[in-house]
Design a protein around this motif. Structure first.
Motif, PDB file in Angstrom:
ATOM      1  N   SER A  25      -5.115  31.082 -36.265  1.00  0.00           N
ATOM      2  CA  SER A  25      -3.933  30.814 -35.438  1.00  0.00           C
ATOM      3  C   SER A  25      -4.076  31.342 -34.011  1.00  0.00           C
ATOM      4  O   SER A  25      -3.228  31.077 -33.172  1.00  0.00           O
ATOM      5  N   ARG A  27      -5.481  31.064 -30.486  1.00  0.00           N
ATOM      6  CA  ARG A  27      -6.083  29.967 -29.732  1.00  0.00           C
ATOM      7  C   ARG A  27      -7.142  30.499 -28.785  1.00  0.00           C
ATOM      8  O   ARG A  27      -6.951  31.505 -28.108  1.00  0.00           O
ATOM      9  N   VAL A  35      -3.196  26.317 -34.853  1.00  0.00           N
ATOM     10  CA  VAL A  35      -2.195  27.064 -34.073  1.00  0.00           C
ATOM     11  C   VAL A  35      -0.785  26.604 -34.424  1.00  0.00           C
ATOM     12  O   VAL A  35       0.178  27.324 -34.184  1.00  0.00           O
ATOM     13  N   LEU A  36      -0.654  25.410 -34.994  1.00  0.00           N
ATOM     14  CA  LEU A  36       0.674  24.884 -35.339  1.00  0.00           C
ATOM     15  C   LEU A  36       1.098  25.248 -36.766  1.00  0.00           C
ATOM     16  O   LEU A  36       2.203  24.914 -37.177  1.00  0.00           O
ATOM     17  N   VAL A  39       4.389  27.030 -36.975  1.00  0.00           N
ATOM     18  CA  VAL A  39       5.526  26.400 -36.301  1.00  0.00           C
ATOM     19  C   VAL A  39       6.279  25.536 -37.311  1.00  0.00           C
ATOM     20  O   VAL A  39       5.714  24.628 -37.904  1.00  0.00           O
ATOM     21  N   SER A  84       8.482  28.281 -30.315  1.00  0.00           N
ATOM     22  CA  SER A  84       7.451  29.115 -30.940  1.00  0.00           C
ATOM     23  C   SER A  84       6.770  29.980 -29.884  1.00  0.00           C
ATOM     24  O   SER A  84       7.014  29.844 -28.695  1.00  0.00           O
ATOM     25  N   ASP A  85       5.869  30.844 -30.351  1.00  0.00           N
ATOM     26  CA  ASP A  85       5.196  31.755 -29.417  1.00  0.00           C
ATOM     27  C   ASP A  85       3.763  31.323 -29.102  1.00  0.00           C
ATOM     28  O   ASP A  85       2.946  32.155 -28.731  1.00  0.00           O
ATOM     29  N   ILE A  86       3.447  30.025 -29.235  1.00  0.00           N
ATOM     30  CA  ILE A  86       2.069  29.602 -28.964  1.00  0.00           C
ATOM     31  C   ILE A  86       1.784  29.502 -27.472  1.00  0.00           C
ATOM     32  O   ILE A  86       0.637  29.479 -27.058  1.00  0.00           O
TER      33      ILE A  86
END
Length: 184
Positions: A25, A27, A35-36, A39, A84-86
């Protein structure tokens, strides 16, 4: 005795797998659908992972394309990604959502490496606590005269070898992920 050792091995493997999921997760400047994974979209009242309501694919090295099966969910997916926090802003063109991954700066790469080391240390602490719990079980068995002193020493050595093996695997995973992050 063998049951306790196999239980310890299984728990240690689960810790290593959890570390792998955590690393997926993170990136690294490249498009990665993982990474999703964390989410969730509020889809008809229930939190649903993006990959269960759309096709997620890598269009180019740094572009991720999300194509929902139901176009009416585009706004919901976009909203969930923004919440989200991406840290990537989605681009919605009416039929698909594109996520463009920016190049990582040198400082950001160093921050990510620190996080990776922290996750690795947490995983090793978990593995060591599994070792401690297993050793405590052996000591209790020895105290209750269920096993001999020699059996206990033998089991302790096997558990310590397992612990060393899994800690080495954690170190290997950490260095591989750091290398991936630091590669420009």
């Amino acid at each position: 005795m063998k049951q306790q050792i196999s239980n310890a091995k299984e728990k240690m493997q689960k810790s290593l797998n959890a570390l792998g999921n955590e690393f997926a997760s993170i990136r690294a400047g490249r498009a990665n659908p993982a990474v999703l994974d964390k989410v969730l979209v509020d889809y008809y009242g229930s939190p649903t992972p993006i990959n269960q309501m759309s096709a997620v694919s890598v269009a180019e090295a740094r572009i991720l394309v999300i194509q929902p099966w139901d176009r009416s969910t585009l706004k919901l997916i976009e909203k969930a990604i923004l919440a989200s926090d991406i840290g990537i802003n989605p681009t919605n063109d009416g039929s698909v959502i594109r996520l463009v991954f920016p190049q990582l700066t040198g400082d950001r790469r160093k921050e990510l490496c620190k996080d990776i080391k922290k996750y690795g240390e947490e995983c090793k602490v978990t593995i060591r606590s599994i070792r401690r719990d297993t050793m405590d079980k052996f000591k209790a068995m020895k105290k209750n005269s269920e096993i001999t002193e020699d059996d206990m020493k033998d089991c302790e050595k096997k558990v310590q070898d397992l612990t060393d093996k899994f800690c080495a695997e954690v170190d290997k995973a950490v260095s591989a992920k750091e290398k991936e992050i630091m590669t420009v």
